[in-house]
Design an enzyme around this catalytic site. Structure first.
Site, PDB file in Angstrom:
ATOM      1  CE  LYS A  67      39.726  36.729  72.547  1.00 56.21           C
ATOM      2  NZ  LYS A  67      40.037  37.282  71.271  1.00 56.21           N
TER       3      LYS A  67
ATOM      4  NE  ARG B 115      38.583  40.453  60.880  1.00 55.44           N
ATOM      5  CZ  ARG B 115      37.232  39.846  61.912  1.00 55.44           C
ATOM      6  NH1 ARG B 115      36.065  40.433  60.829  1.00 55.44           N
ATOM      7  NH2 ARG B 115      36.611  39.275  62.803  1.00 55.44           N
TER       8      ARG B 115
END
Length: 370
Positions: free
Chosen positions: A60, A241
């Site tokens: 992140k 994804r």
């Protein structure tokens, strides 16, 4: 770790079945760069982005540095490498309370704490780091300004190996429990066409910054204090994804996202340009879980005595991998189905979902262990 996360076993299964490609689903391997490398080494196509793209977005803190350089707006916060507790406390005070502590390598709400005051910071930091270390093997955290009236809005993007990137509009995933999405819908209620174009353009810029190919989701947090879905938006993370909630996007665009994934993985260009992708009506999805509402909705493993999917028309669908006689195990996710409905507008989509959920509930019975 001994079943669907066993990279060697998955590669062996692909080889023994003479598979050309592997679709990793929604699970952890779908964002595992080591798995992508293993597929490449075995000469098997992974239906997903490159290992480099996964690594760029998998951390992140690092991903926020990439987004900052691409001029994608970020929540005010600290994403640096210095993890000294005193320094982090100073950064939190400068950001201004309440602040959010987040595990840099994490997801799904693990290693996340809301801190309301300076006096509570040290204890919350230690707890977040312990959870992050246990869940991800990495206790690095980042700090962000905590928005007290947030909307969680994400944008479905698609890229190919020929430099094309488009967005397929947004989804609102604000209805959550323990930082886990429960209900998702598209488009975001109340969002104007102008803001839709702006947040879509930011998502495309994020994908271009890492030469993204395949399906992905750019997640934003929106400050809905005064303008609802049209408030200031900030990049949170990118999921490299297909998302569990992708069916609502399929309903409002009329497109098959898994077909697009397979075409892109096979080297084709995206089937449509941005101007050809249209928004039609409203769709909403509810996740059906094996949970116990009397125990704060904790997972409720047990035996599936009955699971009957009701009759469905063109505007509703149920996605499930569970059948009568199966067991809901403690080692896996308690979600047993996704229930999705589409309508001309939000009200009709909710009404259709209501009817479908009622019908589905009548066909499900679980036997819980004593």
């Amino acid at each position: 770790a001994e079943s669907y996360l066993d990279i060697g076993a998955v590669i062996d299964a692909a080889r023994s079945s003479k598979a050309d490609a592997i679709h990793p689903g929604y699970g952890f391997l779908s964002e595992n760069a080591d798995f992508a490398d293993a597929c490449a080494a075995a000469g098997i196509r992974l239906v997903g982005p490159s290992a480099a793209a996964m690594r760029a977005m998998g951390d992140k803190a690092a991903s926020k540095d990439v987004m900052s350089k691409a001029d994608v707006p970020l929540v005010p916060g600290y994403h640096g490498a210095d993890q000294d507790p005193a320094m982090l406390a100073t950064q939190a005070a400068e950001i201004g309370f309440p602040v959010l502590i987040k595990a840099s390598a994490g997801g799904g709400g693990r290693g996340m704490r809301i801190v309301e005051s300076a006096g509570a910071f040290d204890e919350a930091l230690a707890a977040a780091q312990r959870e992050a270390r246990g869940a991800f093997g990495n206790d690095r955290v980042l700090l962000e300004k905590y928005l007290t009236t947030p909307r969680h809005i994400e944008v479905q993007i698609f890229g190919d190996d020929h430099g094309n990137v488009v967005h397929l509009f947004e989804r609102d995933c604000s209805l959550q429990r323990r930082y886990q999405k429960v209900v998702e819908e598209a488009p975001a209620p109340g969002m104007t066409d102008t803001r839709r174009a702006e947040i879509g353009a930011a998502a495309v810029a994020a994908a271009r910054a890492i030469d993204y190919s395949g399906a992905g989701t750019v997640e934003f947090i929106v400050d809905a204090t005064t303008d609802g879905a049209n408030g200031s938006f900030y990049f949170m993370e990118m999921n490299t994804r297909l998302q569990v909630e992708h069916p609502v996007t399929e309903f409002v665009t009329g497109l098959d996202l898994v077909e697009w994934q397979l075409r892109v993985a096979d080297g084709e260009s995206l089937p449509l340009a941005q101007s050809d992708i249209k928004l039609d009506g409203h769709a909403i999805e509810a996740r059906l879980y094996a949970e116990d509402p009397e125990r704060d909705f904790l997972p409720a493993p047990g035996h599936v005595v009955a699971f009957e999917v009701p009759e469905m028309g063109a505007s509703v669908r149920i996605d499930t991998g569970v059948r009568t006689g199966d067991d809901i195990a403690v080692s896996y996710d308690p979600m047993i189905a996704k229930v999705i409905a589409h309508g001309a507008d939000r009200e009709s989509a909710i009404a259709a979902l209501d009817r479908l959920l009622a019908a589905a509930a009548r066909g499900v019975r679980l036997a819980l262990p004593a």
